[in-house]
Design a protein around this motif. Structure first.
Motif, PDB file in Angstrom:
ATOM      1  N   GLY A 266      -7.990  -0.188  -8.957  1.00 13.13           N
ATOM      2  CA  GLY A 266      -7.896  -0.485  -7.657  1.00 13.13           C
ATOM      3  C   GLY A 266      -8.933  -1.436  -7.034  1.00 13.13           C
ATOM      4  O   GLY A 266      -9.098  -1.414  -6.064  1.00 13.13           O
ATOM      5  N   LYS A 267      -9.447  -2.043  -8.054  1.00 12.58           N
ATOM      6  CA  LYS A 267     -10.536  -2.914  -7.733  1.00 12.58           C
ATOM      7  C   LYS A 267     -10.112  -4.414  -7.783  1.00 12.58           C
ATOM      8  O   LYS A 267      -9.472  -4.772  -8.227  1.00 12.58           O
ATOM      9  CB  LYS A 267     -11.697  -3.051  -8.620  1.00 12.58           C
ATOM     10  CG  LYS A 267     -12.440  -1.513  -8.853  1.00 12.58           C
ATOM     11  CD  LYS A 267     -12.745  -0.995  -7.415  1.00 12.58           C
ATOM     12  CE  LYS A 267     -13.658   0.531  -7.644  1.00 12.58           C
ATOM     13  NZ  LYS A 267     -14.085   0.683  -6.122  1.00 12.58           N
ATOM     14  N   LEU A 268     -10.231  -5.371  -6.427  1.00 17.24           N
ATOM     15  CA  LEU A 268     -10.164  -6.513  -6.457  1.00 17.24           C
ATOM     16  C   LEU A 268     -11.188  -7.258  -7.469  1.00 17.24           C
ATOM     17  O   LEU A 268     -12.370  -6.834  -7.363  1.00 17.24           O
ATOM     18  CB  LEU A 268     -10.311  -7.027  -4.979  1.00 17.24           C
ATOM     19  CG  LEU A 268      -9.019  -6.569  -4.307  1.00 17.24           C
ATOM     20  CD1 LEU A 268      -9.227  -7.257  -2.769  1.00 17.24           C
ATOM     21  CD2 LEU A 268      -7.827  -6.847  -4.485  1.00 17.24           C
ATOM     22  N   GLY A 269     -10.789  -8.424  -7.922  1.00 16.19           N
ATOM     23  CA  GLY A 269     -11.579  -9.255  -8.787  1.00 16.19           C
ATOM     24  C   GLY A 269     -11.973 -10.683  -8.020  1.00 16.19           C
ATOM     25  O   GLY A 269     -12.326 -10.647  -6.930  1.00 16.19           O
ATOM     26  N   TRP A 270     -11.548 -11.799  -8.655  1.00 16.56           N
ATOM     27  CA  TRP A 270     -12.049 -12.930  -7.837  1.00 16.56           C
ATOM     28  C   TRP A 270     -11.310 -13.273  -6.746  1.00 16.56           C
ATOM     29  O   TRP A 270      -9.848 -12.718  -6.508  1.00 16.56           O
ATOM     30  CB  TRP A 270     -12.058 -14.211  -8.868  1.00 16.56           C
ATOM     31  CG  TRP A 270     -10.780 -14.322  -9.847  1.00 16.56           C
ATOM     32  CD1 TRP A 270     -10.651 -13.875 -10.863  1.00 16.56           C
ATOM     33  CD2 TRP A 270      -9.415 -14.429  -9.349  1.00 16.56           C
ATOM     34  NE1 TRP A 270      -9.224 -14.019 -11.424  1.00 16.56           N
ATOM     35  CE2 TRP A 270      -8.595 -14.375 -10.456  1.00 16.56           C
ATOM     36  CE3 TRP A 270      -8.820 -14.983  -8.060  1.00 16.56           C
ATOM     37  CZ2 TRP A 270      -7.187 -14.876 -10.647  1.00 16.56           C
ATOM     38  CZ3 TRP A 270      -7.508 -15.370  -8.164  1.00 16.56           C
ATOM     39  CH2 TRP A 270      -6.733 -15.364  -9.412  1.00 16.56           C
ATOM     40  N   GLN A 271     -11.730 -13.820  -5.798  1.00 17.03           N
ATOM     41  CA  GLN A 271     -11.114 -14.442  -4.510  1.00 17.03           C
ATOM     42  C   GLN A 271     -11.242 -15.773  -4.329  1.00 17.03           C
ATOM     43  O   GLN A 271     -12.405 -16.269  -4.197  1.00 17.03           O
ATOM     44  CB  GLN A 271     -11.501 -13.567  -3.421  1.00 17.03           C
ATOM     45  CG  GLN A 271     -11.286 -12.019  -3.662  1.00 17.03           C
ATOM     46  CD  GLN A 271     -12.151 -11.134  -2.361  1.00 17.03           C
ATOM     47  OE1 GLN A 271     -12.393 -11.550  -1.326  1.00 17.03           O
ATOM     48  NE2 GLN A 271     -12.205  -9.917  -2.827  1.00 17.03           N
ATOM     49  N   VAL A 272     -10.102 -16.561  -4.271  1.00 22.18           N
ATOM     50  CA  VAL A 272     -10.243 -17.987  -4.223  1.00 22.18           C
ATOM     51  C   VAL A 272      -9.494 -18.708  -3.147  1.00 22.18           C
ATOM     52  O   VAL A 272      -8.417 -18.203  -2.977  1.00 22.18           O
ATOM     53  CB  VAL A 272     -10.136 -18.823  -5.436  1.00 22.18           C
ATOM     54  CG1 VAL A 272     -11.277 -18.168  -6.450  1.00 22.18           C
ATOM     55  CG2 VAL A 272      -8.706 -18.417  -5.988  1.00 22.18           C
TER      56      VAL A 272
ATOM     57  N   SER B 297      -1.766 -18.117   7.830  1.00 24.11           N
ATOM     58  CA  SER B 297      -1.615 -18.982   6.648  1.00 24.11           C
ATOM     59  C   SER B 297      -1.651 -18.014   5.634  1.00 24.11           C
ATOM     60  O   SER B 297      -1.846 -16.831   5.937  1.00 24.11           O
ATOM     61  CB  SER B 297      -3.064 -19.685   6.770  1.00 24.11           C
ATOM     62  OG  SER B 297      -4.174 -18.828   6.904  1.00 24.11           O
ATOM     63  N   CYS B 298      -1.318 -18.367   4.424  1.00 22.99           N
ATOM     64  CA  CYS B 298      -1.402 -17.701   3.343  1.00 22.99           C
ATOM     65  C   CYS B 298      -1.878 -18.668   2.112  1.00 22.99           C
ATOM     66  O   CYS B 298      -1.232 -19.007   1.042  1.00 22.99           O
ATOM     67  CB  CYS B 298       0.166 -17.196   2.900  1.00 22.99           C
ATOM     68  SG  CYS B 298       0.206 -16.061   1.657  1.00 22.99           S
ATOM     69  N   ASP B 299      -3.367 -18.708   2.226  1.00 21.58           N
ATOM     70  CA  ASP B 299      -3.989 -19.741   1.274  1.00 21.58           C
ATOM     71  C   ASP B 299      -5.028 -19.379   0.492  1.00 21.58           C
ATOM     72  O   ASP B 299      -5.786 -20.201   0.287  1.00 21.58           O
ATOM     73  CB  ASP B 299      -4.474 -20.939   2.394  1.00 21.58           C
ATOM     74  CG  ASP B 299      -5.380 -20.435   3.469  1.00 21.58           C
ATOM     75  OD1 ASP B 299      -5.677 -19.070   3.541  1.00 21.58           O
ATOM     76  OD2 ASP B 299      -5.529 -21.374   4.339  1.00 21.58           O
ATOM     77  N   ASN B 300      -5.083 -18.018   0.301  1.00 21.38           N
ATOM     78  CA  ASN B 300      -6.088 -17.385  -0.590  1.00 21.38           C
ATOM     79  C   ASN B 300      -5.456 -16.466  -1.732  1.00 21.38           C
ATOM     80  O   ASN B 300      -4.287 -16.080  -1.513  1.00 21.38           O
ATOM     81  CB  ASN B 300      -7.192 -16.712   0.105  1.00 21.38           C
ATOM     82  CG  ASN B 300      -8.170 -17.530   0.921  1.00 21.38           C
ATOM     83  OD1 ASN B 300      -9.119 -18.143   0.591  1.00 21.38           O
ATOM     84  ND2 ASN B 300      -7.648 -17.556   2.235  1.00 21.38           N
ATOM     85  N   ALA B 301      -6.164 -16.458  -2.752  1.00 22.03           N
ATOM     86  CA  ALA B 301      -5.644 -15.464  -3.972  1.00 22.03           C
ATOM     87  C   ALA B 301      -6.700 -14.561  -4.421  1.00 22.03           C
ATOM     88  O   ALA B 301      -7.937 -15.006  -4.334  1.00 22.03           O
ATOM     89  CB  ALA B 301      -5.139 -16.530  -4.868  1.00 22.03           C
ATOM     90  N   THR B 302      -6.300 -13.447  -4.759  1.00 21.96           N
ATOM     91  CA  THR B 302      -7.186 -12.424  -5.464  1.00 21.96           C
ATOM     92  C   THR B 302      -6.479 -11.695  -6.493  1.00 21.96           C
ATOM     93  O   THR B 302      -5.310 -11.534  -6.443  1.00 21.96           O
ATOM     94  CB  THR B 302      -7.823 -11.478  -4.304  1.00 21.96           C
ATOM     95  OG1 THR B 302      -8.735 -10.695  -4.989  1.00 21.96           O
ATOM     96  CG2 THR B 302      -6.813 -10.543  -3.872  1.00 21.96           C
TER      97      THR B 302
END
Length: 510
Positions: free
Chosen positions: A194-200, A182-187
């Motif tokens: 190099g830091k990730l923010g929101w993840q939904v 699956s490919c059903d999330n985003a960040t």
């Protein structure tokens, strides 16, 4: 629900013509892909504890390579010059050139399976791979940061280009056996830190509901204060600040009302999203749309009638002008649209699998799309109404780089390099086109040449002998790399992992 097949028994959405090749196990040299090395006896096998035949496995390694100008005879245009032009500017201030390399064999970079894309961003080389994203300082090759996909999942899609130092990545679960991924999330990723923010969760609607779990490649692009997302049969917008979904829609076609359609590619143009799509049935092949990312409204649209065969391998090569590509069993075609997205002309791309077939939309070694929704930049440069692209990159054979006048569709000149397969044009620098040239043998040098835009005259520029690990006497497989130009260097970044081959290699002027 099972996904319907299109006429002729082809699965829909149509797969890209040039599929990303996976190294076959326990198979001979004769089955090398068309962009591999020549069909000849393979080198000696690796130690028995290696799972695959080593000369078939691509690696992504950054190799420090001494580059020299070699006065060889080149064809194309007038007789070739034997003196290289001075290198282009672009070296970061205060950043002396350092010969460096990253190697899977030396554990310089973590293992991964597939590369997704790569960019030059400020002074970094950024690589997006299924398991992680990493930034390497171009001056010395040191890893500045590395971030893994959240929750043990994998990255499966990303933006066409960074926007204001950020990029949005799609991620999901990898395939396990017969289980669909699956490919059903985003960040959102800050390329400076190099830091990730929101993840939904990213619930992009699909007309055929079973497609939701099979989407494997997603294009996202930051456009203003939203993130525009295309995922197979649907498209959506996320709020850039929070990741919250602002609106969602599915693709349809105005020409005949067909609404079981899929987007194949997307690129931004002046704050709008340019999308190419196709539909399951009907009398049209390629549909081009301009969509307002703030509302999801289709502002411009035109569809190309069928010529008797379904078109697959659809993708965008340029949005200024809008140039799309598609192919069937009889012909590859470039579709040129005007600024209002009205079809302007169709340009012959050659018969598939013939020596004169132009490259079309290929991944240059990166990515693995099962949904058809994945952007590949293609082995092409479009500038001033001219398309520059190679003929088929068949390993072990000399091919051509061709200039096509988009106004007339005529091939104005072609250029070739002795003992070389032109992999891709890279960039126009100081009025000359840089092109990367792979060797026709497994032990030949990697080269970069300069090609005159007016007549195709070829001038040698950079050359380096690139080698894999000590267990592999051959060099890297050129077709598994994407090539970028900056700092008077060519950065070649691989799209497949191997612990024997180079992962990224450099060609540079001394």
């Amino acid at each position: 629900m099972t996904t319907p097949a299109q006429p002729g028994g082809q699965h829909w959405p149509p797969r890209q013509q040039h599929q990303h090749w996976q190294p076959p196990q326990h198979q001979g040299w004769q089955q090398r892909p068309h962009y591999g090395y020549p069909r000849q006896a393979p080198p000696p096998p690796p130690p028995k504890n290696k799972k695959f035949l080593f000369w078939l496995i691509p690696l992504i390694v950054i190799v420090a390579a001494a580059a020299v100008v070699v006065p060889i005879a080149l064809s194309g245009g007038d007789p070739a010059q034997e003196q290289a032009a001075p290198p282009a500017s672009g070296q970061p201030a205060g950043s002396p050139k350092v010969k460096w390399e990253l190697s899977g064999a030396k554990k310089d970079v973590p293992a991964y399976k597939n590369g997704i894309t790569t960019w030059l961003h400020e002074d970094d080389l950024v690589v997006v791979r299924d398991k992680y994203v990493a930034a390497f300082t171009r001056a010395d090759g040191k890893q500045r940061w590395l971030v893994e996909a959240p929750g043990g999942k994998v990255f499966c899609g990303t933006g066409v280009e960074p926007a204001e130092g950020k990029v949005v990545l799609a991620f999901g679960k990898a395939k396990a056996g017969s289980e669909d991924g699956s490919c059903d999330n985003a960040t959102v990723l800050d390329l400076k830190t190099g830091k990730l923010g929101w993840q939904v969760p990213m619930a992009v609607p699909q007309k055929m509901q079973d497609r939701v779990t099979t989407v494997q490649a997603v294009v996202t692009q930051i456009m203003g204060d939203v993130v525009f997302v295309t995922a197979d049969q649907g498209y959506a917008a996320l709020d850039l600040a929070t990741g919250a979904i602002k609106w969602t829609k599915t693709f349809s076609r105005k020409a005949d009302g067909e609404d079981t359609c899929a987007g194949h590619d997307m690129m931004p143009r002046d704050g709008k999203a340019i999308v190419v799509a196709s539909c399951l049935t009907g009398d049209f092949s390629v549909t081009a749309l301009q969509i307002d990312p703030a509302t999801g409204n289709v502002e411009l649209e035109d569809s190309v009638p069928h010529d008797g065969y379904s078109v697959s391998g659809i993708g965008l090569l340029s949005v200024k002008p809008v140039l799309a590509y598609g192919s069937n069993t009889e012909q590859g075609t470039y579709f040129l649209f005007d600024d209002n997205l009205k079809l302007k002309s169709k340009i012959d791309g050659g018969k598939p699998n013939s020596p004169d077939e132009l490259d079309g939309v290929t991944s240059q070694g990166f990515g693995h799309s099962t949904s058809g929704t994945e952007h590949h930049p293609g082995a092409a440069v479009v500038a001033d109404g001219v398309l520059y692209t190679p003929t088929r990159t068949i390993g072990g054979e000399v091919n051509k780089l061709v200039a096509v006048d988009l106004n007339t569709g005529r091939r104005t000149w072609s250029a070739s390099v002795p003992e070389g397969t032109i992999q891709a044009p890279i960039k126009i620098v100081d009025g000359l086109l840089l092109a990367q040239v792979g060797p026709v043998s497994t032990t030949g040098p990697q080269r970069t040449v300069k090609i005159a835009l007016a007549d195709g005259k070829v001038t040698p520029f950079l050359e380096a002998q690139v080698r894999n690990s000590e267990q592999d006497e051959t060099g890297p497989i050129p077709g598994f790399y994407r090539y970028l130009w900056a700092d008077d260097r060519v950065y070649a970044v691989a799209g497949r992992w191997s612990d024997l081959s180079v992962d990224v290699f450099l060609l540079q002027a001394e």
